[in-house]
Enzyme design. Structure first.
Site, PDB file in Angstrom:
ATOM      1  N   LYS A 291      10.355  31.328 -18.218  1.00  0.00           N
ATOM      2  CA  LYS A 291      11.460  30.586 -19.125  1.00  0.00           C
ATOM      3  C   LYS A 291      11.312  31.720 -20.681  1.00  0.00           C
ATOM      4  CE  LYS A 291      10.416  25.732 -17.352  1.00  0.00           C
ATOM      5  NZ  LYS A 291      11.546  25.256 -18.212  1.00  0.00           N
ATOM      6  N   ARG A 365      12.031  19.685  -7.954  1.00  0.00           N
ATOM      7  CA  ARG A 365      12.356  19.373  -6.599  1.00  0.00           C
ATOM      8  C   ARG A 365      11.690  20.341  -5.457  1.00  0.00           C
ATOM      9  NH1 ARG A 365      18.294  22.511  -8.262  1.00  0.00           N
ATOM     10  NH2 ARG A 365      17.141  22.086 -10.067  1.00  0.00           N
TER      11      ARG A 365
END
Length: 511
Positions: A291, A365
């Site tokens: 990130k 996920r």
């Protein structure tokens, strides 16, 4: 609990329904919208002051506008705007009032004057609020939520704990059913407790909050709640049973992953078995798909979905709801190291399905897929709901105050929306676009982790592959799980969003 942190769970204000206004206790009176502007006359009458006093301090009916005013005999009071008196306006008013009282208490503490302008010694942490003549359960519920959550704060500091508002007396009008109103207070207090605990867990800094800490705290809190049991599964257990997604995401960290199982089985229950699954990423660097540095510090709250599930199970059990509920929180830290998983890897999940990894920052996920497949096979639920700070796409679509959700079942979707409306959390149903279902199919593996197309939709379609065809809802709280500033009952930082919606969703299955 770590001694460097504030006590978890945070203590909230106690709210009671009473019949009599008490002399010497600081008080608040609502200001409503009248036919020709704010109804200052009624507020002035209840304060026993001239209407000019309220005009002089700028009292208003705007929801959340709070004005302090000195009263006779050294008393002190607040006029608080409640607008037309909708539930949302009462919630906003309660939160603003709680902040105003906290500010006054802080001033007293800073001046080392224990009594200040708040009344006699011993009453400085009390407040009374006069309820309107037409009060109902919705008003009391909303006001209790605002009062309980508006003054929340979580700080890691060496300074002494500041004084806080400890008790609020809601003064009911003559003829009101106090027992009925008290039941609304009790339920709203439990919703508030769930929200506040979810905030506590998400606000805790990640140098303390690793997967073992998060799951351990959840299990420890469960030990004192009748009907609720907790088990923490370690990395060896996860490896022996093939939780490849959780192990892949947690493989880059020196602090190994965990799975928390919470089981609430009341003596007598009817209706469906509901399983709640919450994303528990205790810090998210993005892994090898790193990130940007800006904003990464907020990733301590990337386990907000897991926090909501933990908090909801505790409140469901304390409310003794006659419905069976299981909570699963797969917890991992997504870090960067030589053992981190990579884009291009193929991961085998619990149950055998394989995923082709496209981006290690789509880690949520991966852990949810394992836990959902495990839920389907081992817990045999009738309904499955997952909650996660999952996609930036949802923030783009709905902003920072509304949660998005997907559902395979219209009845379940309606229940999610209705639960949110009752507890004051905004949800918006998003479409599961079957036109993108084929995009989820893999080339190297069964499914693709990051298929092309609209990010929120394709993430939901990926998760659907692990639901076993059960009625299922996916709650994406990437936007409302964090707040940059205070608004209504929300305070800056972790918001605890979804916790009380999950409690009310479960309550909706009790008949």
């Amino acid at each position: 609990m770590d001694p460097t942190l504030p006590v978890i769970p945070t203590s909230l204000v106690e709210v009671d329904i009473v019949q009599q206004w008490r002399d010497g206790v600081p008080g608040a009176v609502p200001v409503h919208d009248g036919e020709s502007g704010p109804d200052l006359a009624s507020a002035a009458e209840r304060f026993e002051v001239d209407i000019s006093v309220l005009r002089a301090v700028g009292a208003s009916a705007s929801a959340g506008e709070v004005r302090a005013l000195p009263l006779s005999d050294g008393r002190f009071g607040w006029a608080v705007g409640v607008g037309a008196g909708s539930a949302a306006q009462w919630r906003t008013a309660g939160a603003a009032l709680a902040r105003a009282v906290r500010g006054r208490l802080d001033q007293v503490a800073d001046s080392e004057d224990e009594t200040g302008d708040l009344g006699e010694a011993g009453d400085s942490d009390y407040l009374q609020v006069r309820l309107p003549a037409e009060v109902d359960g919705d008003v009391v519920t909303a006001l209790t939520l605002g009062l309980s959550l508006g003054g929340y704060r979580f700080r890691v500091t060496s300074r002494p704990r500041p004084p806080r508002l400890r008790k609020v007396l809601l003064v009911a009008p003559d003829g009101a059913d106090r027992d009925e109103l008290a039941e609304h207070v009790r339920r709203a207090a439990e919703w508030s407790a769930a929200t506040a605990l979810a905030r506590d867990l998400a606000n805790a800094p990640s140098n303390i909050k690793d997967p073992a800490w998060l799951t351990g705290v959840g299990a420890e809190l469960a030990t004192d709640v009748p009907g609720l049991s907790a088990t923490v599964r370690d990395e060896k257990w996860l490896a022996d049973r093939g939780f490849g997604g959780v192990l892949a995401v947690g493989g880059g960290s020196a602090r190994p992953p965990r799975l928390l199982e919470l089981s609430y089985r009341p003596e007598h229950h009817d209706g469906p078995h509901l399983v709640l699954v919450g994303k528990g990423i205790t810090f998210d660097t993005g892994g090898i798909s790193l990130k940007p540095a800006e904003g990464m510090h907020l990733m301590r709250t990337d386990m907000s979905g897991g926090a909501a599930v933990i908090a909801a199970l505790l409140s469901i059990a304390r409310l003794r709801l006659p419905v069976r509920v299981t909570g699963l929180v797969p917890a991992a830290e997504n870090h960067v190291s030589g053992s981190a998983y990579r884009p291009g890897d193929v991961v085998r999940h619990y149950g055998g399905k394989t995923t082709e990894v496209g981006n290690t920052d789509a880690e949520g996920r991966m852990v949810l897929a394992d836990a959902m497949a495990y839920a389907v096979e081992q817990h045999e639920p009738d309904l499955l709901v997952d909650v996660a700070t999952l996609t930036g796409a949802m923030k783009v679509a709905l902003g920072l105050r509304t949660g998005g959700f997907f559902a395979t079942d219209d009845e379940l979707a309606g229940r999610v929306s209705a639960a949110g409306e009752r507890v004051g959390e905004a949800w918006w149903r998003m479409p599961l676009l079957d036109a993108h279902a084929e995009d989820v199919k893999g080339t190297l593996a069964d499914v693709k982790q990051t298929p092309p197309g609209p990010g929120g939709v394709t993430a939901a379609l990926f998760l659907r592959e692990f639901t076993g065809g059960l009625p299922w809802a996916h709650l994406d709280i990437a936007g409302p799980a964090r707040a940059e500033s205070d608004y209504a009952e929300v305070v800056a930082g972790a918001t605890g969003f979804a916790a009380r919606s999950l409690v009310e969703l479960a309550a909706g299955f009790t008949g």
